[in-house]
Design a protein around this motif. Structure first.
Motif, PDB file in Angstrom:
ATOM      1  N   GLU A  70      89.653  74.042 105.462  1.00 43.65           N
ATOM      2  CA  GLU A  70      90.951  74.699 105.602  1.00 43.65           C
ATOM      3  C   GLU A  70      91.677  74.693 104.259  1.00 43.65           C
ATOM      4  OE1 GLU A  70      92.904  73.916 109.756  1.00 43.65           O
ATOM      5  OE2 GLU A  70      92.104  72.035 108.946  1.00 43.65           O
ATOM      6  N   MET A  71      92.432  75.766 103.983  1.00 47.66           N
ATOM      7  CA  MET A  71      93.195  75.883 102.742  1.00 47.66           C
ATOM      8  C   MET A  71      94.679  75.942 103.098  1.00 47.66           C
ATOM      9  SD  MET A  71      92.804  76.429  99.338  1.00 47.66           S
ATOM     10  CE  MET A  71      91.231  77.231  99.157  1.00 47.66           C
ATOM     11  N   GLU A 112      98.641  76.116 101.208  1.00 48.79           N
ATOM     12  CA  GLU A 112      99.435  76.296 100.000  1.00 48.79           C
ATOM     13  C   GLU A 112     100.905  76.129 100.354  1.00 48.79           C
ATOM     14  OE1 GLU A 112      98.836  79.810  97.705  1.00 48.79           O
ATOM     15  OE2 GLU A 112      96.664  79.548  97.646  1.00 48.79           O
ATOM     16  N   ARG A 135      97.853  73.754  96.218  1.00 48.09           N
ATOM     17  CA  ARG A 135      96.795  74.350  97.044  1.00 48.09           C
ATOM     18  C   ARG A 135      95.885  73.184  97.422  1.00 48.09           C
ATOM     19  NH1 ARG A 135      94.692  78.274  93.734  1.00 48.09           N
ATOM     20  NH2 ARG A 135      96.210  79.719  94.618  1.00 48.09           N
ATOM     21  N   LEU A 156      92.613  71.908  99.669  1.00 46.97           N
ATOM     22  CA  LEU A 156      91.424  72.232 100.432  1.00 46.97           C
ATOM     23  C   LEU A 156      91.019  70.978 101.201  1.00 46.97           C
ATOM     24  CD1 LEU A 156      89.059  74.169 101.106  1.00 46.97           C
ATOM     25  CD2 LEU A 156      87.883  73.223  99.100  1.00 46.97           C
ATOM     26  N   THR A 157      90.823  71.135 102.511  1.00 47.51           N
ATOM     27  CA  THR A 157      90.421  69.985 103.316  1.00 47.51           C
ATOM     28  C   THR A 157      88.905  69.910 103.413  1.00 47.51           C
ATOM     29  OG1 THR A 157      90.380  71.148 105.440  1.00 47.51           O
ATOM     30  CG2 THR A 157      92.515  70.228 104.719  1.00 47.51           C
ATOM     31  N   GLU A 160      95.131  71.146  94.034  1.00 50.27           N
ATOM     32  CA  GLU A 160      95.358  71.891  92.800  1.00 50.27           C
ATOM     33  C   GLU A 160      96.839  72.220  92.700  1.00 50.27           C
ATOM     34  OE1 GLU A 160      94.173  76.258  90.941  1.00 50.27           O
ATOM     35  OE2 GLU A 160      93.281  75.598  92.803  1.00 50.27           O
TER      36      GLU A 160
END
Length: 65
Positions: free
Chosen positions: A20-21, A23, A13, A15-16, A62
């Motif tokens: 933005e996310m 996965e 995962r 995160l920018t 993550e």
């Protein structure tokens, strides 16, 4: 942050810094110097496409199951 290569073939995962996310499984890695850039990128399998995320844009990574 660990080198991007250490995340290969793991489900992530990301995160920018722009919020933005993403996965998916890390399936590709681009070395910036090979592309005439100063940064590397990691590609996540999104099912229908591969999302390429540039290292400078990453806020956090993550490892997920």
């Amino acid at each position: 942050m660990d080198p991007l290569t250490s995340y290969m073939h793991k489900r992530l995962r990301i995160l920018t810094k722009q919020g933005e996310m993403f996965e998916g499984e890390a399936i590709t890695y681009d070395v910036g110097i090979m592309e005439d850039r100063d940064y590397d990128s990691i590609g996540l399998d999104q099912g229908t496409h591969i999302a390429m995320i540039d290292e400078p844009d990453i806020k956090s990574i993550e490892v997920i199951d």
